[in-house]
Each structure stands twice: as structure tokens, then as C-alpha cells.
Design an enzyme around this catalytic site. Structure first.
Site, short mmCIF file in Angstrom:
data_model
loop_
_atom_site.label_atom_id
_atom_site.label_comp_id
_atom_site.label_asym_id
_atom_site.label_seq_id
_atom_site.Cartn_x
_atom_site.Cartn_y
_atom_site.Cartn_z
N GLU A 47 18.41 -31.07 -42.08
CA GLU A 47 18.40 -29.92 -42.06
C GLU A 47 19.67 -29.03 -41.20
O GLU A 47 19.81 -29.49 -39.73
CB GLU A 47 17.12 -29.01 -41.84
N ARG A 78 16.89 -33.26 -50.83
CA ARG A 78 16.54 -33.83 -49.87
C ARG A 78 14.80 -32.15 -49.67
O ARG A 78 15.24 -31.13 -50.33
CB ARG A 78 16.67 -33.26 -48.73
N GLU A 89 9.63 -32.56 -38.89
CA GLU A 89 10.15 -31.53 -38.16
C GLU A 89 8.09 -31.46 -36.89
O GLU A 89 7.63 -30.83 -37.31
CB GLU A 89 9.81 -30.57 -37.91
N HIS A 105 5.70 -32.10 -45.48
CA HIS A 105 6.01 -30.68 -45.10
C HIS A 105 6.08 -30.18 -44.71
O HIS A 105 6.03 -28.89 -45.55
CB HIS A 105 7.63 -30.58 -45.89
N TYR A 118 19.69 -26.85 -35.73
CA TYR A 118 19.81 -25.10 -35.59
C TYR A 118 20.44 -24.67 -34.66
O TYR A 118 22.09 -24.28 -34.43
CB TYR A 118 19.05 -23.93 -36.02
N ASN A 130 17.64 -32.75 -37.55
CA ASN A 130 17.31 -31.36 -38.05
C ASN A 130 17.84 -30.44 -37.03
O ASN A 130 16.75 -30.38 -35.77
CB ASN A 130 15.97 -30.47 -38.79
C1 FCB Z 1 13.23 -25.83 -40.02
C2 FCB Z 1 12.33 -25.88 -41.04
C3 FCB Z 1 12.42 -25.68 -42.24
C4 FCB Z 1 12.96 -24.05 -42.61
C5 FCB Z 1 13.74 -23.87 -40.84
C6 FCB Z 1 14.54 -22.83 -41.17
O1 FCB Z 1 12.40 -25.73 -39.05
O2 FCB Z 1 11.85 -27.75 -41.93
O3 FCB Z 1 11.46 -25.76 -43.57
O4 FCB Z 1 11.73 -22.99 -41.88
O5 FCB Z 1 13.58 -24.25 -40.25
#
Ligand code: FCB
Length: 457
Positions: A355, A77, A166, A121, A294, A292
Site C-alpha cells: 500500500e 491485492r 496492519e 483487513h 504513507y 504499507n
Molecule cells: C491504511 C489501511 C487502508 C486504508 C489506507 C488509507 O492504513 O490499510 O485500508 O485505509 O490506510
């Protein structure tokens, strides 16, 4: 505990973004983007760096492909820089910009890796920002033209595309709180930008399908599993509003043709500037939803916040789980919970994890090995969570680690290292970390032993 085994054909890969890795910002006829302007503005990037060189992937992409081959990845990607393809954001495409992506894509195909590009992006051509940027409705039409040119040129080599990366982050950070390009701080501009982006997503989807009827087209959204910080009713309610604003603001209009009315305490804000017919223009059947994610979000009710949410998140996650160098809480259940919830709330969604990753500064030791065991623990936990979601019936087709190699992490400069490979920013050299070697075994076996195989220590 049983082995964690992924479905046959599951895609393993890594994700990157053009401005974070390419460098070569003045080569091949590339125009200026809002990130060039922003990073060259004193005080915007904490380390004072820019993306002028970054990982120099514009020249070193064969090294990147070699890393992916070593890890056995079958999907990459990456993103296309709009100002390489249309330097000023409109008009005929720039052949040199397209030629770069053809070289990259051909290299991936030759290595047996699926090219999986994102059209946007975050690097808006500066000329379009000067004309009003994302708050201006016309930007949606410009974007659909860019999408059309790009698919026409590269559709013979690419079958799977993402429209946006995002939208929630680049509109909120870019036009709301101003910590990302273009650095605007204005609630109404932010809201107008979100609506233009939703229009652009619908327009681009149709323009792309017209050019390439069998293309698989999705978008990658930023998600956070929302949890109330306490079990009192106001916090529970606030968590639901935050879920609607953060996780559904772009997904729901696209999938269901309406905004989540309860995201804001007083209903959908006028500042969106919705016109007759807009929601029909926005609604399109995305072929997949890119996830995405985290961490989780712990949400509290607040009175009279500037945004109108009546809700607030404190940082990225809580303090029960380990923290990454960025201060983000490691909380694998969040990925499982989010996938399961969206699957229940929407019909027939197909997912790709686009992500997921962590920043840790572990550097090469005297023998040149990068002993990033915390990163391996992170991936073990989150991959087990994806696997549990699959077992529960969620259709997840692939997983992309953020990120292939340490890179220019936006406002943080090169200070946050998320890579599976270490980047020496002086020489440009890449070194696979232990976590990268761990992925080699995972892709080879299409799974792993949850008890650990001892080899990652
Ligand atoms: C996300 C982004 C990516 C990177 C990660 C840590 O929000 O899409 O580009 O910065 O965080």
C-alpha cells in the site's frame, strides 16, 4: 536523468479491502463484523456513513477488473471478509461466501492478474468480539482455523497470500485509542491484542503451509520511517523507540522470535501476557514482508506518556513537503529509507509494497476528466524512491497503489478519496482518473521518465 526502469517481472497493482468496497453486507450469508457494528453506531464515522453499499464491488467486481486491465496491472491485492467465510467466526465455511471469492479470483485469473488476497483487513466477526476479541488468546486459534479453511478452499487458485493487514493499526486504533472498530480505549487490552495477533500470525502461517506447501505467505505491516524532530539526543533516542514499537512490534517476533525490548521505556510490558513457548509459536519464516507506507514520522521525546513509549509523533509527517487532503505529508524518501533500513537490520527479506497512496478530492470536470496531477506527482516521487531502494540492492517484487477506486475510508466515510478511479457513490459508476491513465503508460513501459513526459498535465 536516467529513465526509471523496474526489473522484469515486477508486479504492478492496486490494493483494496473488503469492508471498504464490497457492500452487500447482508448477502450471501455474510455475518456481522465489528465494522458493521461500529459504523452503525452514531458518532463513530465522521460523515455518518456505513459500508453497507460502499463501492458495491460484491456485484460490480467485473468493473473493477476492467479498470485494472485498462491500467495494465498484473496483481490485485484485495481482502477476504472473514464473516463471509465464517459468519460467526467458527465452524464450517459458508459455501456462498467462498463462491463469491471464487468468482472474483476466476475473473482475475482470466484477465491475467495475480489474485493477492489478505485474510484479515480488519473485519472481525462480531461474535468473536463478543467472546473477547483480539485481546483474548483464543482468537488466535479461531483465526488459524479460518486460515486453514480458506486456503483449503481457495488454494487451487491462489498462490500468494497475506495473513494480516496492519496489525499495528487495528490493535492500536481499535483497542488503544478507540477510533476504529471495536472502539475500545484500554492500554492493556491493546497490548494483549498485539500478542494474540502475533500468535495468530504464527499459527495461521503453519496452518496455511500445511494445506498448501508451496504457497507464498506474508503479511502487510504499517510502516513509517522515523526521524527525530530535532538532533538532540533525547529525540534521537525517542525516534528509535518509536521505530521499534511502530515498525518492528510484529515483524521482529515473527522474524527473530523476540519483542523489541526498548520499544517501551520500562521494557516489554507484562500486559502482553506472554506464556512459555509463545515466542517459538510466533516465529515463522514469512516468504515476504508487505510494506504499507504513507509518510515519515517526526518523533519527540516526552515524559510520562500514557503508553510508556517516552515518545510522540505529531501527525503524519512534518510540514516541509506538500500535504494531502488528509493532512499527510508527501515525503517520498521515507519509503526508500524504510526499505533500506529493514533490509540492513534483517536477513534475507523479500518485499512487496502492498500500500502507498494519497487522498485528493479532485472531481470530474465538465468533460468528465479527473485532473489529479498532484496524485501523479505523488506516485512519481514514491516510485522513484522504490527504484532507488532496488538499485541499492533491496529485493522489492511489486508495488500496489492504495487504492483502486475511491471507497469507504473507515472513520472518514467517503470523505477521503485515495482512488486511481473516481467513484460516484450515488450511481456506483467508476471513472479512471488521470493518474490511472498515467499508470497505463508506466505498466506498459515497466518504468517512466523522471523528467516527465508531459502527457500527465
Ligand atoms: C491504511 C489501511 C487502508 C486504508 C489506507 C488509507 O492504513 O490499510 O485500508 O485505509 O490506510
Amino acid at each position: 536523468m536516467a529513465r526509471i526502469q523496474f526489473p522484469d517481472g515486477f508486479h504492478w497493482g492496486a490494493a483494496t479491502a473488503a469492508y471498504q468496497i464490497e457492500g452487500a453486507v447482508r448477502e450471501g450469508g455474510r455475518g456481522e463484523s465489528i465494522w458493521d457494528r461500529f459504523s452503525h453506531t452514531p458518532g463513530r464515522i465522521h460523515t455518518g456513513e456505513t459500508g453497507d453499499i460502499a463501492c458495491d464491488s460484491y456485484h460490480r467486481f467485473p468493473d473493477d477488473i476492467a479498470l485494472m486491465r485498462e491500467m495494465g496491472f498484473t496483481s490485485y491485492r484485495f481482502s477476504l471478509a472473514w464473516p463471509r467465510i465464517q459468519p460467526n467466526g467458527s465452524g464450517a465455511p459458508n459455501p456462498d461466501g467462498l463462491a463469491y471469492y471464487e468468482r472474483l479470483i476466476d475473473g482475475l485469473l482470466a484477465a491475467g492478474i495475480r489474485p493477492f488476497p489478505t485474510l484479515y483487513h480488519w473485519d472481525l466477526p462480531q461474535a468473536l468480539e463478543d467472546a473477547g476479541g483480539w485481546p483474548a488468546r483464543d482468537t488466535a486459534s479461531r483465526f488459524a482455523e479460518y486460515a486453514h479453511h480458506t486456503v483449503r478452499a481457495l488454494g487451487d487458485r491462489v498462490s500468494d497470500w497475506m495473513i494480516f493487514n496492519e496489525p499495528g493499526i487495528f490493535t492500536f486504533f481499535g483497542y488503544g485509542i478507540g477510533i476504529h472498530a471495536p472502539g475500545v480505549r484500554n492500554r492493556d487490552a491493546m497490548l494483549a491484542a498485539t500478542h494474540t495477533v502475533n500468535l495468530a500470525q504464527g499459527d495461521a502461517f503453519r496452518a496455511m503451509k500445511e494445506e498448501q506447501t508451496d504457497a507464498r505467505i506474508g503479511s502487510a505491516f504499517s510502516f513509517q520511517a522515523m526521524e527525530p524532530a530535532t538532533d538532540n539526543a533525547a529525540d534521537i533516542d525517542a525516534a528509535e523507540r518509536m521505530h521499534a514499537w511502530t515498525n518492528e512490534w510484529f515483524l521482529m517476533p515473527t522474524a527473530k522470535g523476540r519483542y523489541p525490548e526498548h520499544a517501551f521505556e520500562s521494557g516489554v510490558p507484562d500486559a502482553l501476557g506472554i506464556q512459555e513457548g509463545d515466542l517459538d509459536r510466533i516465529r515463522v519464516p514469512l516468504d515476504f514482508v508487505g510494506v504499507n507506507l504513507y509518510s515519515r514520522g517526526l518523533v519527540r521525546a516526552v515524559n510520562n506518556d500514557a503508553w510508556g513509549w517516552g515518545a510522540r509523533i505529531d501527525g503524519m509527517g512534518g510540514s516541509e513537503g506538500p500535504q494531502t487532503d488528509f493532512g499527510w505529508e508527501v515525503w517520498p524518501d521515507s519509503l526508500h529509507d524504510l526499505l533500506v533500513r529493514l533490509d540492513a537490520d534483517y536477513d534475507d527479506l523479500v518485499f512487496e509494497v502492498t500500500e502507498n497512496g494519497c487522498s485528493y478530492a479532485d472531481a470530474p470536470d465538465a468533460d468528465g476528466r479527473v485532473h489529479d496531477v498532484r496524485r501523479i506527482a505523488f506516485y512519481r516521487g514514491y516510485l522513484a524512491a522504490v527504484h532507488r531502494a532496488i538499485e541499492a540492492g533491496v529485493d522489492v517484487r511489486g508495488y500496489h497503489a492504495w487504492t483502486l477506486l475511491d471507497n469507504f475510508e473507515w472513520a472518514e466515510g467517503t470523505a477521503q478519496r485515495f482512488g486511481l478511479a473516481w467513484t460516484d457513490f450515488t450511481t456506483g459508476e467508476r471513472t479512471l482518473k488521470q493518474s490511472g491513465h498515467w499508470f497505463t503508460r508506466v505498466t506498459d513501459q515497466n518504468g517512466f521518465d523522471p523528467e516527465g513526459d508531459g502527457e500527465e498535465a
